[in-house]
Design an enzyme around this catalytic site. Structure first.
Site, PDB file in Angstrom:
ATOM      1  N   HIS A 122      -4.000  -4.783   0.042  1.00 55.66           N
ATOM      2  CA  HIS A 122      -3.478  -5.261   1.487  1.00 55.66           C
ATOM      3  C   HIS A 122      -3.616  -6.870   1.383  1.00 55.66           C
ATOM      4  O   HIS A 122      -4.454  -7.654   1.225  1.00 55.66           O
ATOM      5  CB  HIS A 122      -4.423  -4.939   2.407  1.00 55.66           C
ATOM      6  N   CYS A 157       0.878  -1.187   0.093  1.00 54.56           N
ATOM      7  CA  CYS A 157       0.110  -0.186  -0.004  1.00 54.56           C
ATOM      8  C   CYS A 157       0.828   1.272  -0.028  1.00 54.56           C
ATOM      9  O   CYS A 157       1.669   1.611  -1.012  1.00 54.56           O
ATOM     10  CB  CYS A 157      -1.017   0.009   1.312  1.00 54.56           C
ATOM     11  N   GLU A 207      -2.682  -9.067   3.430  1.00 53.84           N
ATOM     12  CA  GLU A 207      -2.969  -9.201   4.671  1.00 53.84           C
ATOM     13  C   GLU A 207      -4.381  -9.218   4.927  1.00 53.84           C
ATOM     14  O   GLU A 207      -4.771  -9.843   5.984  1.00 53.84           O
ATOM     15  CB  GLU A 207      -1.946  -8.791   5.623  1.00 53.84           C
TER      16      GLU A 207
END
Lengths: 264, 199
Positions: free
Chosen positions: B180, B79, B182
């Site tokens: 993202h 990001c 994650e």
């Protein structure tokens, strides 16, 4: 293949003292009150995001909620929104550090709008969800904003309040129609239109979902970005895969992955 | 050991937990240190470009990252962390980035809602080991208001948000994800695993 931004489907879990309440009816869950197991199951089913709404009213609230978020964030890797009684920047900080991605503020934002402004400044607008409970005015000329879990009417007008929330820095609006909540007769299309017309941030529709067609309707008739529901998912009345497949058949862009299909 | 750069702001926990979930050890890197210790380095991202750059500089982390990249070991920006890899950022004010990749980071010019928040599919431009065992158009979770200005040679995947948005960049050992991983479910973890295999 449609490659534009997908409409999100968001199950909401009510939390009390670190446990999921209102029951979850997944057949394969040994302990249906375990938030980690429930979150994991929703992730496998293809939920796009999860909302945890804490209804605990004890002093130890922050600690149990922080522990819960930490446990869920260790195992479930989709966006997590946490709300319910969050009153201060330090509350926000604890919950975000524990692994939440967004904080939803409702009553506290009405009482203290600077909380939204400060939160957005410190953590970024993408972290702050303005949650609003609203009900049709007596003369049906618009909607009133309610706080304290819908028990107290405020002098705020919905359409004005959501614009103020955007100006304050909220990155998203979670809009619950009190007239529709629990009715299962469909989302409040008129209210959603009124709000999506005046803000330029994503709006999450909440209240009234009873069947798959309600989701088709909300995404077809309004500019809503996401739809939230609780009981219909918990009790297995609507399967996530059926819902997403039906939305896709109706040309509504949704996230369907190989990995989210095989588990149902 | 994967070093996760901490520059003050942002929540590092999610990316740490995701790497740990797929079997990697992680360690937070707060200041310049010996780079031999880390098999890979990750620059996460939440916050704004100018503030992030000045905090990296305060602790000499900018020099640390540049020296690290010269070793040829994998370096990942996520990001804002991806945006910082480029020459210039135009968030609030024009700010020099880490200058590891050519290009400028600008505000998204889109008639659509900003931030760009939600799930979008990847369009693979150049095949890469990073995409191994992923579906053809995997979805990833995006949250950002700025983007790399153009589809440069280093852009190996993009996404469509009314405008084309560079989503994955790679130049040798320097890699960046605008989204993202994650927070992107199984496909996100798979992508991090593929990154881990570069070690």
């Amino acid at each position: 293949m449609i490659k534009i931004l997908k409409k999100r489907i968001i199950p909401c879990l009510d939390i009390k003292d670190g446990r999921v309440v209102k029951g979850i009816n997944f057949l394969d869950l040994v302990d249906a009150g375990d938030p980690v197991a429930s979150a994991r199951r929703y992730n496998e089913m293809g939920a796009d995001e999860l909302v945890f709404l804490d209804i605990t009213a004890t002093k130890e609230k922050r600690k149990t909620l922080t522990d819960l978020v930490e446990k869920v964030a260790k195992e479930v890797f989709i966006p997590l929104t946490v709300g319910g009684g969050i009153k201060s920047i330090s509350d926000m900080q604890y919950i975000l550090r524990a692994g939440a991605d967004k904080i939803s503020v409702n009553s506290a934002a009405v009482r203290n709008p600077s909380l939204v402004k400060e939160g957005a400044k410190i953590f970024g607008s993408q972290c702050i969800v303005g949650a609003v409970d609203a009900s049709l005015k007596d003369d049906e000329s618009g909607w009133d904003v309610y706080i304290n879990g819908g028990s107290k009417k405020t002098s705020r007008d919905l359409v004005e309040w959501v614009q103020e929330l955007e100006e304050l820095g909220a990155g998203e609006i979670l809009l619950t129609s009190m007239n529709r909540d629990g009715t299962k007769i469909g989302f409040d299309i008129e209210m959603l239109r009124a709000v999506t017309n005046v803000v330029n941030i994503p709006v999450i529709a909440s209240g009234g979902a009873g069947k798959i067609e309600d989701f088709v309707e909300v995404f077809t008739k309004t500019d809503t970005d996401a739809a939230l529901a609780a009981s219909i998912f918990h009790f297995g009345e609507v399967a996530m895969s059926d819902l997403k497949n039906t939305l896709a058949e109706n040309n509504i862009p949704v996230r369907i992955e190989e990995s989210s299909d095989k588990n149902e | 050991m994967i070093g996760i750069i901490d520059y003050g702001a942002g929540n590092l926990n999610s990316i740490c937990k995701a790497f740990e979930h797929i079997g990697f050890d992680t360690e937070i890197v707060e200041k310049e240190t010996r780079h031999e210790k880390y098999d890979a380095l990750v620059l996460p991202g939440v916050g704004a470009f100018p503030g992030a750059m000045s905090r990296l500089k305060e602790n000499n982390l900018d020099q640390f990252i540049k020296e690290y990249v010269k070793t040829g070991k994998p370096m990942l920006g996520v990001c804002l962390g991806m945006q910082l890899l480029f020459e210039w950022g135009y968030e609030d004010t024009k700010t020099k980035g880490l200058d590891l990749l050519p290009g400028e980071v600008v505000k998204m010019d889109s008639s659509l809602k900003i931030p760009h928040m939600g799930w979008n599919e990847l369009e693979i431009i150049k095949d890469d080991n990073l995409f191994k065992d992923l579906p053809d158009n995997p979805h990833y979770y995006f949250v950002h208001s700025y983007k790399l200005k153009e589809i440069t040679d280093e852009v190996i995947a993009a996404t469509d948000y009314g405008v084309k948005i560079p989503a994955v960049v790679r130049k040798d050992n320097v890699i960046g994800f605008q989204f993202h991983p994650e927070k992107s479910g199984d496909n996100g973890l798979k992508l991090l695993e593929n990154f881990g295999e570069l070690i």
